[in-house]
Design a protein around this motif. Sequence first.
Motif, short mmCIF file in Angstrom:
data_model
loop_
_atom_site.label_atom_id
_atom_site.label_comp_id
_atom_site.label_asym_id
_atom_site.label_seq_id
_atom_site.Cartn_x
_atom_site.Cartn_y
_atom_site.Cartn_z
N ILE A 37 0.83 -1.21 0.00
CA ILE A 37 0.00 0.00 0.00
C ILE A 37 0.87 1.26 0.00
O ILE A 37 0.52 2.27 -0.62
CB ILE A 37 -0.97 0.01 1.21
CG1 ILE A 37 -1.88 -1.24 1.19
CG2 ILE A 37 -1.82 1.27 1.26
CD1 ILE A 37 -2.83 -1.34 0.03
N LEU A 89 2.07 1.81 -3.57
CA LEU A 89 0.99 1.98 -4.55
C LEU A 89 0.84 3.39 -5.14
O LEU A 89 0.68 3.53 -6.36
CB LEU A 89 -0.34 1.53 -3.92
CG LEU A 89 -1.53 1.42 -4.85
CD1 LEU A 89 -1.35 0.28 -5.84
CD2 LEU A 89 -2.81 1.19 -4.05
N CYS A 93 0.98 6.00 -10.13
CA CYS A 93 0.20 7.01 -10.88
C CYS A 93 1.12 7.98 -11.60
O CYS A 93 2.12 8.43 -11.05
CB CYS A 93 -0.70 7.79 -9.94
SG CYS A 93 -1.94 6.79 -9.15
N LYS A 102 -1.59 14.54 -8.84
CA LYS A 102 -2.76 14.68 -7.98
C LYS A 102 -3.32 13.29 -7.60
O LYS A 102 -3.85 13.10 -6.50
CB LYS A 102 -3.84 15.55 -8.63
CG LYS A 102 -4.34 15.07 -9.97
CD LYS A 102 -5.44 15.97 -10.49
CE LYS A 102 -6.01 15.37 -11.76
NZ LYS A 102 -7.20 16.05 -12.23
N ASN A 103 -3.17 12.32 -8.52
CA ASN A 103 -3.62 10.95 -8.20
C ASN A 103 -2.68 10.29 -7.19
O ASN A 103 -3.12 9.53 -6.34
CB ASN A 103 -3.69 10.10 -9.47
CG ASN A 103 -4.78 10.59 -10.41
OD1 ASN A 103 -5.74 11.21 -9.96
ND2 ASN A 103 -4.63 10.34 -11.69
N LEU A 132 -3.67 11.54 -3.90
CA LEU A 132 -4.93 10.90 -3.48
C LEU A 132 -4.65 9.51 -2.89
O LEU A 132 -5.21 9.14 -1.85
CB LEU A 132 -5.86 10.77 -4.70
CG LEU A 132 -7.32 10.45 -4.41
CD1 LEU A 132 -8.01 11.59 -3.69
CD2 LEU A 132 -8.05 10.15 -5.72
N LEU A 133 -3.76 8.76 -3.54
CA LEU A 133 -3.45 7.41 -3.04
C LEU A 133 -2.58 7.44 -1.78
O LEU A 133 -2.65 6.54 -0.96
CB LEU A 133 -2.80 6.57 -4.14
CG LEU A 133 -3.79 6.02 -5.18
CD1 LEU A 133 -3.05 5.28 -6.28
CD2 LEU A 133 -4.81 5.08 -4.55
N GLU A 186 -3.03 9.63 0.47
CA GLU A 186 -4.04 9.87 1.51
C GLU A 186 -4.79 8.56 1.83
O GLU A 186 -5.09 8.28 2.99
CB GLU A 186 -5.03 10.95 1.04
CG GLU A 186 -5.83 11.50 2.18
CD GLU A 186 -6.65 12.72 1.82
OE1 GLU A 186 -6.55 13.21 0.67
OE2 GLU A 186 -7.41 13.18 2.69
N PHE A 187 -5.04 7.76 0.79
CA PHE A 187 -5.69 6.47 1.00
C PHE A 187 -4.79 5.58 1.88
O PHE A 187 -5.27 4.91 2.82
CB PHE A 187 -5.96 5.81 -0.35
CG PHE A 187 -6.32 4.35 -0.25
CD1 PHE A 187 -7.51 3.95 0.35
CD2 PHE A 187 -5.48 3.37 -0.75
CE1 PHE A 187 -7.84 2.61 0.46
CE2 PHE A 187 -5.79 2.03 -0.64
CZ PHE A 187 -6.98 1.65 -0.04
N TYR A 221 -5.06 6.58 5.43
CA TYR A 221 -6.28 6.07 6.07
C TYR A 221 -6.18 4.57 6.35
O TYR A 221 -6.71 4.08 7.34
CB TYR A 221 -7.52 6.36 5.21
CG TYR A 221 -8.00 7.78 5.35
CD1 TYR A 221 -8.39 8.28 6.59
CD2 TYR A 221 -8.08 8.62 4.24
CE1 TYR A 221 -8.82 9.58 6.72
CE2 TYR A 221 -8.52 9.92 4.37
CZ TYR A 221 -8.89 10.40 5.61
OH TYR A 221 -9.33 11.69 5.75
N GLN A 276 -11.34 16.73 7.86
CA GLN A 276 -11.54 15.82 6.73
C GLN A 276 -11.80 14.42 7.26
O GLN A 276 -11.11 13.95 8.14
CB GLN A 276 -10.28 15.79 5.86
CG GLN A 276 -10.12 17.08 5.08
CD GLN A 276 -8.86 17.09 4.26
OE1 GLN A 276 -7.91 16.40 4.56
NE2 GLN A 276 -8.87 17.88 3.22
N ILE A 316 -13.30 10.21 6.28
CA ILE A 316 -13.43 9.24 5.19
C ILE A 316 -14.88 9.08 4.78
O ILE A 316 -15.77 9.26 5.59
CB ILE A 316 -12.80 7.88 5.58
CG1 ILE A 316 -12.52 7.06 4.35
CG2 ILE A 316 -13.62 7.15 6.61
CD1 ILE A 316 -11.52 5.97 4.56
#
Lengths: 274, 186
Positions: free
Chosen positions: A125, A128, A132, A136-137, A140-141, A143-144, A147, A272, A274
């Motif tokens: 993870i 991962l 991209c 920006k992607n 995003l990942l 941030e994923f 989480y 922020q 989920i």
Amino acid sequence: MPTKTSLSIQRYAPMVFGLFLILYVYRIHSFSILYYTANSPLKNVDTNYTYWLLLLLQFPSYIIQQKWLCTLIDSGVFVVCVFCIFSKKKRYIFARILLFLFFIQISTLQIFSCTHTKSIACLMIALLPFVCKEEKNTVLLIEFARYFLIYIMVISAYHKVVNGGLMQTDNFPNMLLHQHLDLATLYPQHISYCISHWLIEHKTIANGLFVLLFCTQAIFVIGIFTKRYDRILFVLLFGFAVSTYFIMRIYNFDIVLLGLTLIFFKGTRKRQSI
Amino acid sequence: MKYLQNTFLFRAFKQNKFIFCFILTFIFFQQYFYSKKNSSFPWYVWIMYSYPNYEPDTLTQLEIYIDNKRLNLAKIPIWQEAVLVNTFKKYYELQQTNYHESFKQLVDERSNELKIVSKNYIENTICNQKEEAEKYKNWILAYMEKYVVQKKIHQIEYKEVHYKQTQKQFTKAGNSKLLLTIKHAN
């Protein structure tokens, strides 16, 4: 002109791949690569459906029988990771190759060494986001991944409550007894046993430490609502990994790699969830 | 509404539909395997060290003896220790069950659902076979010679030993049980 995000990624990526490389060197030193496990005849997949599917595709069984292929994959992971550190423009291509090679390597290794290490998921993870092409992607990942780390820590704390481990008196000293029997009978001068032995004798302190461990995990729940305390959480996570290594002899440094997501985002007051 | 727009999943949906679907799929499988208490890589159920541990009367330990000298597992890397112990446990389990995998029934049930692939193929690929298990002794002997002691080994013994804690000291309780002996062919 490079944007603020791209600068952050340019600083963050070498940190992730650098730490991955350090952990990988440690794995090589610890015989945890395919080369050493080559030709292992037994597999253990239990009810792990991913490994079932991989075995049905036949390639882990083929790889483990070919020592040259094992060596190629092991060295491939190392070399591609080095490229990921230094290549800026083509990093996403190398990251894809690295993720693929590492997935093949670790799946084959876990199947044929009959040893399933949960924290490996953290490495996957953590790597991962870099597959991209667009920044920006990637963010995003990342941030994923952050989480996902919070989920791991919070769910682990939650189970200590619902399964009764937290409420049990002298749970931690008893756990240490089970964990270090080999050291107690053979190598009592080992640092882990010296610490554990002292804790087993001072049960109140040991119980307090277990509650502290629980709090360290549970406090990650804050991360769902804010990123303000991410650096504090990272320090706690690092302390958790180091202490479990020295006290319990449990290797948790894979989670630290995922923990780097905590220092990617700058502190924000923005709420922020989920 | 503003709060909702600020959530991670909403932002992911707005930014990239593919990544949003990937994240949702990941969460779905994580939740599915969690509800089934099943660990399928890379989805795992993080429940280690959450159950109560009681002070035991006796503790059981697997010990490895190389040429009659006990191998100090604490002095070898943790992954190597895991390989020595876990591969043996698998072999011993197979040996005790006459090479019948504990999850064979589950494999049969699942393979009945998959009509497109032959049941025998699935079973033979996922479960260990007797011929594979028979190769284990030679493999582990070679592994230990090469990577653990770096010398020729004449005999390896796996023993199950019980210990009792008396006055903060661990003493052997009863006789140890010899589980497996591997002797060098020459």
